[in-house]
Design an enzyme around this catalytic site. Structure first.
Site, short mmCIF file in Angstrom:
data_model
loop_
_atom_site.label_atom_id
_atom_site.label_comp_id
_atom_site.label_asym_id
_atom_site.label_seq_id
_atom_site.Cartn_x
_atom_site.Cartn_y
_atom_site.Cartn_z
N LYS A 122 -9.11 5.25 -8.40
CA LYS A 122 -10.50 5.67 -8.59
C LYS A 122 -10.97 6.57 -7.45
O LYS A 122 -12.16 6.83 -7.31
CB LYS A 122 -11.41 4.44 -8.70
N ARG A 153 1.85 -0.88 3.05
CA ARG A 153 2.91 0.09 2.77
C ARG A 153 2.26 1.28 2.09
O ARG A 153 1.45 1.10 1.17
CB ARG A 153 3.91 -0.53 1.79
N HIS A 184 8.43 1.78 10.43
CA HIS A 184 8.61 0.54 9.68
C HIS A 184 8.95 -0.53 10.73
O HIS A 184 10.06 -1.03 10.79
CB HIS A 184 9.75 0.74 8.68
N ARG A 202 11.41 -6.08 -1.58
CA ARG A 202 12.00 -6.83 -0.49
C ARG A 202 11.01 -7.04 0.65
O ARG A 202 10.79 -8.15 1.12
CB ARG A 202 13.24 -6.11 0.03
N THR A 203 10.39 -5.95 1.09
CA THR A 203 9.46 -6.04 2.21
C THR A 203 8.24 -6.87 1.83
O THR A 203 7.78 -7.73 2.59
CB THR A 203 9.03 -4.63 2.65
#
Lengths: 320, 320, 320
Positions: free
Chosen positions: B80, B101, B129, B51-52
């Site tokens: 890595k 995120r 957020h 969604r974000t």
């Protein structure tokens, strides 16, 4: 149909043409910003490599084109047993050019044999990664102003590091370069490169085990990672690991115009304290990677007859 | 270089400017549809959040820009061993702005310290957020016509829900808001928010255990999910779970202009029978999220000197 | 709101309109290259299918639009327990049209009931895959010049192969087509298709076990894969497997204008030695798939009132 599978697929003239074009793009970005309008790049990454993938994608976007593809084999048809050849023929219907990364050596070569559009090898196993070599060359050219007459130190894992092998081969085609190969005994450059590339062409080289003893001589220092699992035993690893970590202290005797390169990602082989030293070029190298990929894609698209949205003037700058 | 890591990074004036801009975009979409022509957003999602991510991506596309990135750590270089800082510096070479995120708190902050382009925190662990908070504010503003003088009920898991904490902090900066905190004892708002935010500013609040007893007072109802695993024991969960599910029956005494918000995804905490009630705002809230992200990206790009493809008139609407 | 969930959602007239539009796009690509400027396609692939996803994505890009979405459920909100309905309503806020692939039959139908934008079923379980059927029809039309008056052989797994069932239903609506169903006993076309489609409409058909005996009669040969796990026992599989592999020898008595189709991916059911035979249409079929998806998206967008960036002339070519 022209493809780039191995950096030796390109002649010195072709490489010089691509590097020259990359520099014109850097100097005049706006002029190229819609060159690939309506074109599509497919990034077929059968193994993940964020940096390389995003570099290709941003390159195509800065040319005004679009991007589609996949970033790992999980989300591809390979899981249904489709051959690389079939995937390539299918994707040829969707894109104007393909960048392919594959864990198996030779897969991009195989793809190029059936593809309807140009293939760029974005890394196949431990084999080839020609756009990394072009990136390294552009970086040296921009930092030093030339691709000849310098001493380069290559440091770290010189045995398994494919970027190092490609760079040696590529630089061996230019004049008066001295190679200093800095590696633990276990990770020296393979014998065939010494004999078939350096000695065959009478190119001066030296093999040493520590960078400190040669630092003052270097014009370019190309760092790579030394992976623990490459060592035969723990004791050797512990004894040697710090030798291959570049920090401020080891740079003490370095030239003031040394250029430090690294193909990234790094783990700890360059201390972050170096990052803001003007001699640290590895993030500029990332930027150069984007521009050289723009130049390469334009070159291949033109060679394959694609209609580019460029002025006649700029179109003429794209090497034949 | 300006970044948005925490919603408190923005002053009330800056938030009001962004909300005002978002509303101008809603009213005049066409005028902004090429504002970010030639610009690129990188979505670096080290953990998935469809969604974000899609909200940011559609926002950039509606501004005429391009998007690249990754949607989970598996397909990134993190596997890595590359640091967040290095990934950020590399991606700075490919994009004009980054939405990040990350499962670890502080990662976007760390990224912002080395980034060459603006970073927007798209959620870091249980921490911050900020674009969700801006979305909530824009939704209240559009539904109620104001950001002051109302009673808001916050319902569900008020202990671990980061969006709730951010929203309380953000709203505490506006006039005459009463908070009704509706939660089981185990999931009450943390003490520091009560003492440092609400009591410190003399803001009226009430703590209750069921929404029915306060429903008729509410102007805004902000629902969140109560996760089973948050409860100390099964018996409490079974006893309480239905208390925190909003359905038609519980809405009986609600005001006719109540605004029901939810950050989504929901599991079952709002019955689908409510979805078509005009008071259900959560899908309009999704739409607002896109517009507020457009406004935020424009604001950060302008603040960082990017050349936007906008009329002087519209350019002046972007907050300094 | 119009959606395409099942190929039988479309009337013969609608299908013919879409195929005609697809052919106009093929003949005049440039005219459509900005038709969807500012539009966004969301590809919601709850299970991976590279070919189908990239076909949709390239189709939207060739219409000048943008693409966002996800390529597997792992990177979607489904992992947080969100319903398909909620995901669809949320994505409706980000995109103008949705292509959905889902492992569960009926999911795209469910999505279409709440969606604010048109849904195209890009495959749901063993059920429907209407754009594959449109692709097959366009390919037959372009290869044979007509959709009536021919003999088609359908070969391989006719029991579980959904594309075969859809194709039989679709072709049964055209005049004078004879079906030859080539399959091992275990994998014959289900009885309900024989009785409800072919016999109900008095359509001639024949059931045989090997393609060699009927090859000379065929105008079209539609190959599908015979999966080992479909057989009741190993002995049957070993006895029959080569019967269903098309190679040069089996083509010996085929007509010179036979059209060989395959929905891809293939494993080994068509020998690669056939690939360069002019009768092998399966890679042209891929290309047709892209064009028919362009036509379908234009049709749905227009039907739903979207403003397309097309000349009045071209706009009139989009079926109502």
């Amino acid at each position: 149909m022209k493809h780039v599978i191995d950096s030796t697929d390109l002649t010195v003239e072709e490489i010089d043409g691509i590097l020259k074009l990359a520099q014109d793009i850097i100097d005049d970005k706006e002029a190229y910003s819609e060159a690939c309008k309506g074109k599509k790049l497919a990034t077929l990454f059968f193994e993940p490599s964020t940096r390389t993938r995003l570099s290709f994608e941003s390159a195509m976007m800065e040319l005004g084109g679009n991007v589609l593809g996949f970033s790992s084999a999980d989300s591809s048809s390979a899981t249904k047993g489709e051959s690389v050849g079939d995937t390539t023929r299918v994707v040829s219907c969707y894109a104007d050019i393909i960048a392919m990364r594959h864990p198996k050596e030779g897969a991009p070569m195989r793809a190029s044999m059936v593809s309807g559009v140009p293939i760029i090898n974005a890394g196949d196993g431990g084999h080839n990664h020609p756009t990394q070599t072009l990136t390294d060359l552009l970086t040296i050219l921009r930092e030093k102003g030339r691709l000849d007459n310098f001493t380069i130190g290559l440091c770290g894992d010189l045995k398994f590091g494919r970027t190092v092998h490609s760079l040696i081969k590529a630089l061996s085609r230019y004049e008066n370069i001295k190679f200093i190969l800095i590696a633990p005994k276990e990770l020296r450059v393979p014998e065939y490169i010494i004999s078939e590339v350096l000695e065959a062409k009478n190119i001066p080289y030296e093999e040493v085990e520590s960078m400190e003893e040669v630092m003052s001589e270097l014009d370019v220092l190309y760092m790579t990672r030394v992976q623990k699992e490459r060592f035969f035993n723990e004791a050797d690893y512990v004894r040697l690991k710090d030798t291959y970590i570049l920090d401020g202290k080891k740079l003490k005797n370095a030239k003031s115009d040394l250029a430090i390169l690294h193909p990234l990602p790094r783990v700890n082989e360059i201390s972050v304290e170096i990052d803001d030293d003007p001699r640290a070029c590895y993030f500029r190298q990332v930027m150069n990677g984007k521009f050289v990929r723009m130049a390469l894609m334009l070159t291949l698209l033109k060679a394959n007859g694609a209609k580019l949205n460029l002025s006649a003037d700029k179109l003429a700058k794209i090497p034949e």
